[in-house]
Design a protein around this motif. Structure first.
Motif, mmCIF file in Angstrom:
data_model
loop_
_atom_site.group_PDB
_atom_site.id
_atom_site.type_symbol
_atom_site.label_atom_id
_atom_site.label_comp_id
_atom_site.label_asym_id
_atom_site.label_seq_id
_atom_site.Cartn_x
_atom_site.Cartn_y
_atom_site.Cartn_z
ATOM 1 N N MET A 173 0.839 -1.201 0.000
ATOM 2 C CA MET A 173 0.000 0.000 0.000
ATOM 3 C C MET A 173 0.874 1.252 0.000
ATOM 4 O O MET A 173 0.564 2.243 -0.648
ATOM 5 C CB MET A 173 -0.936 0.000 1.218
ATOM 6 C CG MET A 173 -2.050 -1.029 1.130
ATOM 7 S SD MET A 173 -3.013 -1.169 2.674
ATOM 8 C CE MET A 173 -4.026 0.319 2.559
ATOM 9 N N GLY A 174 1.981 1.170 0.741
ATOM 10 C CA GLY A 174 2.884 2.315 0.807
ATOM 11 C C GLY A 174 3.763 2.446 -0.410
ATOM 12 O O GLY A 174 3.912 3.541 -0.966
ATOM 13 N N ARG A 175 4.364 1.322 -0.839
ATOM 14 C CA ARG A 175 5.355 1.376 -1.911
ATOM 15 C C ARG A 175 4.725 1.351 -3.297
ATOM 16 O O ARG A 175 5.134 2.084 -4.190
ATOM 17 C CB ARG A 175 6.323 0.199 -1.764
ATOM 18 C CG ARG A 175 7.139 0.255 -0.492
ATOM 19 C CD ARG A 175 8.127 1.407 -0.515
ATOM 20 N NE ARG A 175 8.720 1.606 0.807
ATOM 21 C CZ ARG A 175 9.587 2.547 1.104
ATOM 22 N NH1 ARG A 175 9.968 3.398 0.189
ATOM 23 N NH2 ARG A 175 10.069 2.672 2.317
ATOM 24 N N SER A 176 3.735 0.493 -3.502
ATOM 25 C CA SER A 176 3.162 0.343 -4.840
ATOM 26 C C SER A 176 2.043 1.334 -5.102
ATOM 27 O O SER A 176 1.894 1.846 -6.209
ATOM 28 C CB SER A 176 2.645 -1.089 -5.023
ATOM 29 O OG SER A 176 3.688 -2.024 -4.832
ATOM 30 N N GLU A 177 1.233 1.597 -4.069
ATOM 31 C CA GLU A 177 0.077 2.472 -4.259
ATOM 32 C C GLU A 177 0.374 3.904 -3.824
ATOM 33 O O GLU A 177 -0.449 4.799 -4.014
ATOM 34 C CB GLU A 177 -1.121 1.911 -3.483
ATOM 35 C CG GLU A 177 -1.528 0.521 -3.967
ATOM 36 C CD GLU A 177 -2.662 -0.064 -3.145
ATOM 37 O OE1 GLU A 177 -3.488 0.719 -2.632
ATOM 38 O OE2 GLU A 177 -2.715 -1.295 -3.011
ATOM 39 N N ILE A 226 -5.693 0.966 11.945
ATOM 40 C CA ILE A 226 -4.601 0.649 12.867
ATOM 41 C C ILE A 226 -3.832 1.931 13.176
ATOM 42 O O ILE A 226 -4.046 2.957 12.532
ATOM 43 C CB ILE A 226 -3.643 -0.417 12.279
ATOM 44 C CG1 ILE A 226 -3.085 0.050 10.928
ATOM 45 C CG2 ILE A 226 -4.342 -1.765 12.145
ATOM 46 C CD1 ILE A 226 -2.106 -0.930 10.294
ATOM 47 N N ALA A 227 -2.926 1.863 14.150
ATOM 48 C CA ALA A 227 -2.162 3.046 14.552
ATOM 49 C C ALA A 227 -1.084 3.388 13.519
ATOM 50 O O ALA A 227 -0.545 2.492 12.851
ATOM 51 C CB ALA A 227 -1.513 2.813 15.908
ATOM 52 N N ASP A 228 -0.766 4.684 13.406
ATOM 53 C CA ASP A 228 0.324 5.109 12.519
ATOM 54 C C ASP A 228 1.620 4.395 12.872
ATOM 55 O O ASP A 228 2.399 4.017 11.987
ATOM 56 C CB ASP A 228 0.551 6.621 12.641
ATOM 57 C CG ASP A 228 -0.571 7.427 12.000
ATOM 58 O OD1 ASP A 228 -1.565 6.811 11.584
ATOM 59 O OD2 ASP A 228 -0.444 8.653 11.930
ATOM 60 N N SER A 229 1.881 4.239 14.183
ATOM 61 C CA SER A 229 3.117 3.595 14.620
ATOM 62 C C SER A 229 3.189 2.145 14.167
ATOM 63 O O SER A 229 4.268 1.627 13.873
ATOM 64 C CB SER A 229 3.255 3.680 16.142
ATOM 65 O OG SER A 229 2.164 3.042 16.782
ATOM 66 N N THR A 230 2.028 1.471 14.097
ATOM 67 C CA THR A 230 1.992 0.082 13.608
ATOM 68 C C THR A 230 2.391 0.028 12.140
ATOM 69 O O THR A 230 3.158 -0.845 11.724
ATOM 70 C CB THR A 230 0.585 -0.517 13.790
ATOM 71 O OG1 THR A 230 0.242 -0.507 15.174
ATOM 72 C CG2 THR A 230 0.535 -1.950 13.271
ATOM 73 N N VAL A 231 1.883 0.971 11.362
ATOM 74 C CA VAL A 231 2.242 1.037 9.940
ATOM 75 C C VAL A 231 3.745 1.241 9.792
ATOM 76 O O VAL A 231 4.415 0.548 9.023
ATOM 77 C CB VAL A 231 1.477 2.184 9.243
ATOM 78 C CG1 VAL A 231 1.970 2.356 7.804
ATOM 79 C CG2 VAL A 231 -0.007 1.915 9.262
ATOM 80 N N ASN A 232 4.282 2.184 10.549
ATOM 81 C CA ASN A 232 5.706 2.481 10.462
ATOM 82 C C ASN A 232 6.550 1.270 10.852
ATOM 83 O O ASN A 232 7.520 0.917 10.167
ATOM 84 C CB ASN A 232 6.051 3.662 11.366
ATOM 85 C CG ASN A 232 7.381 4.275 11.005
ATOM 86 O OD1 ASN A 232 7.514 4.920 9.978
ATOM 87 N ND2 ASN A 232 8.381 4.070 11.844
ATOM 88 N N HIS A 278 1.679 6.852 5.446
ATOM 89 C CA HIS A 278 1.451 6.036 6.644
ATOM 90 C C HIS A 278 0.100 6.351 7.262
ATOM 91 O O HIS A 278 -0.615 5.452 7.702
ATOM 92 C CB HIS A 278 2.570 6.279 7.654
ATOM 93 C CG HIS A 278 3.884 5.717 7.222
ATOM 94 N ND1 HIS A 278 4.947 5.567 8.074
ATOM 95 C CD2 HIS A 278 4.322 5.258 6.016
ATOM 96 C CE1 HIS A 278 5.965 5.047 7.419
ATOM 97 N NE2 HIS A 278 5.616 4.867 6.172
ATOM 98 N N LYS A 279 -0.266 7.619 7.290
ATOM 99 C CA LYS A 279 -1.550 8.028 7.882
ATOM 100 C C LYS A 279 -2.717 7.463 7.074
ATOM 101 O O LYS A 279 -3.718 6.997 7.654
ATOM 102 C CB LYS A 279 -1.626 9.551 7.949
ATOM 103 C CG LYS A 279 -2.826 10.086 8.729
ATOM 104 C CD LYS A 279 -2.799 11.601 8.826
ATOM 105 C CE LYS A 279 -1.664 12.075 9.714
ATOM 106 N NZ LYS A 279 -1.851 11.687 11.129
ATOM 107 N N GLN A 280 -2.610 7.485 5.751
ATOM 108 C CA GLN A 280 -3.668 6.944 4.905
ATOM 109 C C GLN A 280 -3.825 5.439 5.098
ATOM 110 O O GLN A 280 -4.949 4.920 5.166
ATOM 111 C CB GLN A 280 -3.368 7.253 3.433
ATOM 112 C CG GLN A 280 -3.531 8.715 3.053
ATOM 113 C CD GLN A 280 -3.052 9.000 1.647
ATOM 114 O OE1 GLN A 280 -2.077 8.404 1.160
ATOM 115 N NE2 GLN A 280 -3.724 9.922 0.973
ATOM 116 N N ILE A 281 -2.688 4.745 5.188
ATOM 117 C CA ILE A 281 -2.731 3.293 5.404
ATOM 118 C C ILE A 281 -3.369 2.978 6.755
ATOM 119 O O ILE A 281 -4.215 2.078 6.874
ATOM 120 C CB ILE A 281 -1.326 2.679 5.324
ATOM 121 C CG1 ILE A 281 -0.734 2.868 3.928
ATOM 122 C CG2 ILE A 281 -1.359 1.189 5.668
ATOM 123 C CD1 ILE A 281 0.738 2.518 3.820
#
Length: 200
Positions: free
Chosen positions: A145-149, A162-168, A153-156
């Motif tokens: 979602m981050g790299r291809s789309e 889920i939390a921003d920190s989890t995405v990171n 991080h906030k959008q994901i």
């Protein structure tokens, strides 16, 4: 001798003992300052894993360089300065590795079809794709979602609830897994060359 009070009152003594490779002195320093350095690091990198690794690396560096220490400021100020420089280097390295993966996934069409460089590049691209496919399902989803789309991080985080920190954290772990896979499968030559070019 343990605790913050002793550290405050006897900093010169503690530093002298540290320079003599006194493990107890190092433990006092670590127990006193590692939580502060961790809180400082997490503000920079927004990742528990990266912050913990940074704290470990910073105190390992302190121990390894103990004999040559010449601290003209307070120990706390010295550690914050050490942390600041380490974290800046870490952020730059993570950015370069992230850019490398992006380029690997998006730029294959720019290469000629009949050169050794293309063959090596495409083999590395295939290994990169394999590494991504081997990621745990949620980590793979977040990474793509981050790299291809191109989602932030906030959008994901909003999309997956889920939390921003989890995405990171998941993206950091994904990059680490991909790098380790490339190293393990012998793609380090192409990877190193590409990262070198990105740094220029």
């Amino acid at each position: 001798m343990t605790g913050k009070v002793n550290m405050t009152l006897n900093e010169r003594e503690i530093l002298a003992r540290l320079k003599d490779q006194d493990q107890n002195a190092f433990t006092i320093i670590y127990n006193t300052y590692s939580p502060k350095i961790y809180r400082y690091a997490i503000r920079f990198v927004k990742s528990n894993d990266l912050a913990e690794d940074a704290v470990h690396d910073i105190f390992v560096k302190l121990w390894n360089n103990a004999e040559d220490l010449d601290i003209q400021i307070s120990l706390q100020a010295y550690l914050y300065k050490l942390a600041h420089n380490h974290l800046l280097n870490l952020i730059r390295r993570e950015a370069v590795e992230g850019r490398y993966i992006d380029e690997m996934m998006n730029s294959a069409a720019d290469f000629s079809q009949n050169t050794e460089e293309t063959i090596e590049y495409r083999e590395t691209l295939a290994k990169t794709r394999q590494a991504i496919d081997n990621l745990p399902p949620q980590r793979k989803l977040i990474f793509e979602m981050g790299r291809s789309e191109g989602m932030s991080h906030k959008q994901i985080a909003h999309e997956l609830n889920i939390a921003d920190s989890t995405v990171n954290n998941q993206i950091v772990k994904a990059l680490k897994s991909i790098k380790e896979h490339l190293l393990a499968t012998g793609a380090i030559g192409a990877m190193a060359a590409f990262i070198f070019l990105l740094k220029k």
